[in-house]
Design a protein around this motif. Structure first.
Motif, PDB file in Angstrom:
ATOM      1  N   THR A 175       0.672  -1.214   0.038  1.00  0.00           N
ATOM      2  CA  THR A 175      -0.231   0.037   0.019  1.00  0.00           C
ATOM      3  C   THR A 175       0.859   1.422   0.128  1.00  0.00           C
ATOM      4  O   THR A 175       1.656   1.481   0.686  1.00  0.00           O
ATOM      5  CB  THR A 175      -1.012  -0.015   1.100  1.00  0.00           C
ATOM      6  N   VAL A 176       0.612   2.241  -0.971  1.00  0.00           N
ATOM      7  CA  VAL A 176       1.416   3.142  -0.977  1.00  0.00           C
ATOM      8  C   VAL A 176       0.435   4.512  -0.879  1.00  0.00           C
ATOM      9  O   VAL A 176      -0.945   4.421  -1.261  1.00  0.00           O
ATOM     10  CB  VAL A 176       2.074   3.492  -2.402  1.00  0.00           C
ATOM     11  N   THR A 177       0.455   5.319   0.048  1.00  0.00           N
ATOM     12  CA  THR A 177      -0.525   6.496   0.665  1.00  0.00           C
ATOM     13  C   THR A 177       0.099   7.676  -0.014  1.00  0.00           C
ATOM     14  O   THR A 177       1.125   8.106   0.525  1.00  0.00           O
ATOM     15  CB  THR A 177      -0.491   6.598   1.906  1.00  0.00           C
ATOM     16  N   ALA A 178      -0.564   8.396  -0.932  1.00  0.00           N
ATOM     17  CA  ALA A 178       0.019   9.734  -1.531  1.00  0.00           C
ATOM     18  C   ALA A 178      -0.012  10.899  -0.790  1.00  0.00           C
ATOM     19  O   ALA A 178       0.488  11.870  -0.785  1.00  0.00           O
ATOM     20  CB  ALA A 178      -0.674  10.065  -2.993  1.00  0.00           C
ATOM     21  N   THR A 189       1.887   1.482 -12.149  1.00  0.00           N
ATOM     22  CA  THR A 189       1.311   0.341 -12.517  1.00  0.00           C
ATOM     23  C   THR A 189       1.382   0.208 -10.884  1.00  0.00           C
ATOM     24  O   THR A 189       2.327  -0.020 -10.176  1.00  0.00           O
ATOM     25  CB  THR A 189       2.682  -0.613 -12.833  1.00  0.00           C
ATOM     26  N   ILE A 190       0.118  -0.510 -10.420  1.00  0.00           N
ATOM     27  CA  ILE A 190      -0.387  -1.012  -9.294  1.00  0.00           C
ATOM     28  C   ILE A 190      -0.237  -2.550  -9.047  1.00  0.00           C
ATOM     29  O   ILE A 190      -1.165  -3.032  -9.872  1.00  0.00           O
ATOM     30  CB  ILE A 190      -1.524  -0.484  -8.498  1.00  0.00           C
ATOM     31  N   GLY A 191       0.509  -3.059  -8.456  1.00  0.00           N
ATOM     32  CA  GLY A 191       0.626  -4.686  -8.306  1.00  0.00           C
ATOM     33  C   GLY A 191      -0.479  -5.459  -7.669  1.00  0.00           C
ATOM     34  O   GLY A 191      -1.469  -4.815  -7.330  1.00  0.00           O
ATOM     35  N   THR A 192      -0.465  -6.781  -8.178  1.00  0.00           N
ATOM     36  CA  THR A 192      -1.444  -7.479  -7.829  1.00  0.00           C
ATOM     37  C   THR A 192      -1.795  -7.257  -6.054  1.00  0.00           C
ATOM     38  O   THR A 192      -1.039  -7.518  -5.211  1.00  0.00           O
ATOM     39  CB  THR A 192      -1.053  -9.140  -7.933  1.00  0.00           C
ATOM     40  N   GLY A 193      -3.083  -6.875  -6.024  1.00  0.00           N
ATOM     41  CA  GLY A 193      -3.575  -6.936  -4.544  1.00  0.00           C
ATOM     42  C   GLY A 193      -3.117  -5.723  -3.918  1.00  0.00           C
ATOM     43  O   GLY A 193      -3.162  -5.417  -2.685  1.00  0.00           O
ATOM     44  N   SER A 194      -2.411  -4.841  -4.599  1.00  0.00           N
ATOM     45  CA  SER A 194      -1.662  -3.581  -4.096  1.00  0.00           C
ATOM     46  C   SER A 194      -2.935  -2.449  -3.873  1.00  0.00           C
ATOM     47  O   SER A 194      -3.948  -2.580  -4.354  1.00  0.00           O
ATOM     48  CB  SER A 194      -0.621  -3.239  -4.497  1.00  0.00           C
ATOM     49  N   THR A 195      -2.578  -1.424  -3.250  1.00  0.00           N
ATOM     50  CA  THR A 195      -3.452  -0.064  -3.195  1.00  0.00           C
ATOM     51  C   THR A 195      -2.579   1.061  -3.267  1.00  0.00           C
ATOM     52  O   THR A 195      -1.737   1.255  -2.697  1.00  0.00           O
ATOM     53  CB  THR A 195      -4.362  -0.279  -1.985  1.00  0.00           C
ATOM     54  N   LEU A 196      -3.012   2.058  -3.952  1.00  0.00           N
ATOM     55  CA  LEU A 196      -2.650   3.260  -4.015  1.00  0.00           C
ATOM     56  C   LEU A 196      -3.839   4.299  -3.589  1.00  0.00           C
ATOM     57  O   LEU A 196      -4.883   4.336  -3.919  1.00  0.00           O
ATOM     58  CB  LEU A 196      -2.278   3.935  -5.553  1.00  0.00           C
ATOM     59  N   ASN A 197      -3.603   4.850  -2.305  1.00  0.00           N
ATOM     60  CA  ASN A 197      -4.645   5.766  -1.740  1.00  0.00           C
ATOM     61  C   ASN A 197      -4.163   7.202  -1.955  1.00  0.00           C
ATOM     62  O   ASN A 197      -2.926   7.513  -1.745  1.00  0.00           O
ATOM     63  CB  ASN A 197      -4.723   5.599  -0.278  1.00  0.00           C
ATOM     64  N   LYS A 198      -5.048   8.005  -2.844  1.00  0.00           N
ATOM     65  CA  LYS A 198      -4.608   9.343  -2.807  1.00  0.00           C
ATOM     66  C   LYS A 198      -5.807  10.367  -2.310  1.00  0.00           C
ATOM     67  O   LYS A 198      -6.976   9.842  -2.226  1.00  0.00           O
ATOM     68  CB  LYS A 198      -4.529   9.870  -4.360  1.00  0.00           C
ATOM     69  N   THR A 199      -5.632  11.414  -1.682  1.00  0.00           N
ATOM     70  CA  THR A 199      -6.423  12.236  -1.077  1.00  0.00           C
ATOM     71  C   THR A 199      -6.867  13.408  -2.128  1.00  0.00           C
ATOM     72  O   THR A 199      -7.495  13.455  -2.785  1.00  0.00           O
ATOM     73  CB  THR A 199      -6.068  12.744   0.404  1.00  0.00           C
ATOM     74  N   THR A 200      -6.072  14.650  -1.662  1.00  0.00           N
ATOM     75  CA  THR A 200      -6.357  15.856  -2.429  1.00  0.00           C
ATOM     76  C   THR A 200      -5.410  16.047  -3.533  1.00  0.00           C
ATOM     77  O   THR A 200      -5.456  17.017  -4.107  1.00  0.00           O
ATOM     78  CB  THR A 200      -6.134  17.058  -1.462  1.00  0.00           C
ATOM     79  N   VAL A 201      -4.565  15.227  -4.065  1.00  0.00           N
ATOM     80  CA  VAL A 201      -3.640  15.125  -4.874  1.00  0.00           C
ATOM     81  C   VAL A 201      -3.929  14.916  -6.266  1.00  0.00           C
ATOM     82  O   VAL A 201      -5.028  14.346  -6.677  1.00  0.00           O
ATOM     83  CB  VAL A 201      -2.379  14.404  -4.587  1.00  0.00           C
ATOM     84  N   THR A 202      -3.147  15.117  -7.058  1.00  0.00           N
ATOM     85  CA  THR A 202      -3.216  15.020  -8.622  1.00  0.00           C
ATOM     86  C   THR A 202      -2.208  13.727  -8.868  1.00  0.00           C
ATOM     87  O   THR A 202      -1.363  13.824  -8.755  1.00  0.00           O
ATOM     88  CB  THR A 202      -2.631  16.128  -9.243  1.00  0.00           C
ATOM     89  N   ILE A 203      -3.043  12.846  -9.626  1.00  0.00           N
ATOM     90  CA  ILE A 203      -2.399  11.982 -10.448  1.00  0.00           C
ATOM     91  C   ILE A 203      -2.227  11.977 -11.943  1.00  0.00           C
ATOM     92  O   ILE A 203      -3.481  12.170 -12.224  1.00  0.00           O
ATOM     93  CB  ILE A 203      -2.832  10.590 -10.196  1.00  0.00           C
ATOM     94  N   THR A 204      -1.192  12.154 -12.462  1.00  0.00           N
ATOM     95  CA  THR A 204      -0.600  12.519 -13.953  1.00  0.00           C
ATOM     96  C   THR A 204      -0.155  11.291 -14.529  1.00  0.00           C
ATOM     97  O   THR A 204       1.052  10.936 -14.211  1.00  0.00           O
ATOM     98  CB  THR A 204      -0.130  13.692 -14.128  1.00  0.00           C
ATOM     99  N   GLY A 205      -0.724  10.694 -15.513  1.00  0.00           N
ATOM    100  CA  GLY A 205      -0.170   9.524 -16.017  1.00  0.00           C
ATOM    101  C   GLY A 205      -1.192   8.351 -16.468  1.00  0.00           C
ATOM    102  O   GLY A 205      -2.428   8.463 -15.708  1.00  0.00           O
TER     103      GLY A 205
END
Length: 395
Positions: A175-178, A189-205
């Motif tokens: 788990t990566v928390t932005a 790329t978010i791996g098998t069973g993994s999590t990317l948590n974003k709150t107020t941010v921008t993800i570009t890509g």
């Protein structure tokens, strides 16, 4: 103590010698320490903004720090596994990783703090649980890779508008928390069973979700597409008010498994979504609004009690059934002319209400779809319901 005076260089790289000292002090302007494959044991201190440490493949067993915040430079000129923290007491100004080289800070979960951590072409920075304070960026736009090999909470931006990375990868099951830090890379790329948590941010890509991978959004923005690594992979959660911008489609190359819109969340859709299931609320509220002409929802749309689907743009398509998450749940508002491509409710998962706005038409005759809802409300002047051979159940 080993002290390197201002303007002087100590080189062990030529003969790959070792160093063992309590402290190695780069004492002044342009003091330089150049290391090769030999091991260096001791704490390294950079006492001037122009002090430089060049690290080859040899281990540095000890921490590397500035004497005041944001001064000095460390250059990794070869593949290296860190054996100490960098900038944990006082951050450096710059850390640079040379082209085609890998710096592994994951094995020993070391922390890194610098104003800028710059990755050259085809270079890799591998991170574990150690925090990275400062901006990780490409030496130029679209170069370098950051690998997150363990759970991590970002303490700085990863990629910038003018110096994005080539790729960001989150290993399986992590788990990566932005938090409040932006992410900018050609591919995330978010791996098998993994999590990317974003709150107020921008993800570009462009984000790729492996099986069981989850991207959770609160507010902020996404600029780029979201796809499964294969059809039906990945989960996208929207937990608050959020708008999908035009050009930021979901599942148009490979569909995702699930898109979830939480209770009290509102998702405004300005591009197309393809998912096995699109879930709107879990029993109290939640809204999805199709807001841009000629865009498509593909998949089964499940509307919770109190949930709402708004068709608010012309030539919008839903290629799948629109169902109550439970029987008699959810509202479909036809605010623009709409032709169904799937059933609107079933006998076991009927909707609560279908409302057709004044001057608008709901046409189920083209594909002879069924309607099953508690109420069909032709709400205004010239509201029109056009039925075919499908069964219509409801008042």
């Amino acid at each position: 103590t080993i002290t390197i005076a201002a303007g002087r260089t100590l080189t062990t790289a030529t003969n790959n010698n070792i160093i063992v000292a309590t402290t190695i002090n780069l004492a002044g302007a342009a003091s330089t320490l150049t290391l090769g494959s030999g091991t260096t044991t001791g704490s390294v201190s950079l006492a001037n903004n122009t002090a430089v440490v060049n690290i080859g493949s040899g281990s540095v067993i000890g921490n590397i720090n500035a004497t005041v915040a944001n001064q000095g430079t460390v250059n990794f000129t070869d593949n290296n596994t860190t054996n100490g923290n960098i900038g944990n007491s006082f951050a450096l100004a710059n850390i640079n990783i040379s082209a085609n080289k890998t710096v592994d800070a994951a094995t020993n979960n070391n922390s890194i703090a610098a104003t800028t951590i710059s990755l050259d072409s085809s270079s890799i920075l591998s991170l574990g649980t150690g925090s990275v304070t400062g901006t990780i960026q490409g030496a130029s736009d679209g170069v370098g890779t950051a690998n997150f090999n363990d759970n991590n909470t970002l303490a700085g931006n990863v990629g910038t508008t003018s110096n994005s990375l080539s790729s960001i990868t989150i290993a399986a099951g992590k788990t990566v928390t932005a938090s409040t830090n932006n992410i900018d890379a050609n591919t995330i790329t978010i791996g098998t069973g993994s999590t990317l948590n974003k709150t107020t941010v921008t993800i570009t890509g462009n984000t790729i979700l492996n099986s069981g991978a989850t991207l959770t959004n609160t507010t902020g923005a996404i600029t780029g597409t979201i796809n499964g690594s294969a059809a039906g992979n990945g989960i996208v959660n929207f937990n608050s008010t959020f708008a999908i911008a035009s050009g930021s489609s979901i599942g148009q190359t490979n569909s995702v498994a699930t898109v979830n819109i939480a209770n009290a969340a509102t998702l405004t859709v300005n591009d197309s979504i393809a998912a096995t299931n699109i879930n709107i609320g879990t029993g109290t509220s939640g809204t999805l609004t199709m807001n841009t002409a000629s865009k498509t929802l593909a998949g089964t749309v499940n509307v919770g009690n109190g949930g709402v689907v708004n068709i608010s743009a012309i030539s919008t398509s839903i290629n799948g059934n629109v169902l109550g998450l439970t029987d008699g749940a959810g509202t479909l508002n036809v605010n623009q002319d709409f032709t169904s491509n799937g059933n609107l409710g079933t006998s076991s998962n009927s909707l609560n209400t279908i409302t057709i706005a004044a001057g608008k038409t709901l046409d189920t005759s083209v594909n002879n779809n069924n309607i099953d809802t508690t109420t069909i409300n032709l709400a205004g002047a010239a509201s029109t319901l056009t039925l075919g051979s499908g069964t219509t159940t409801g008042s």
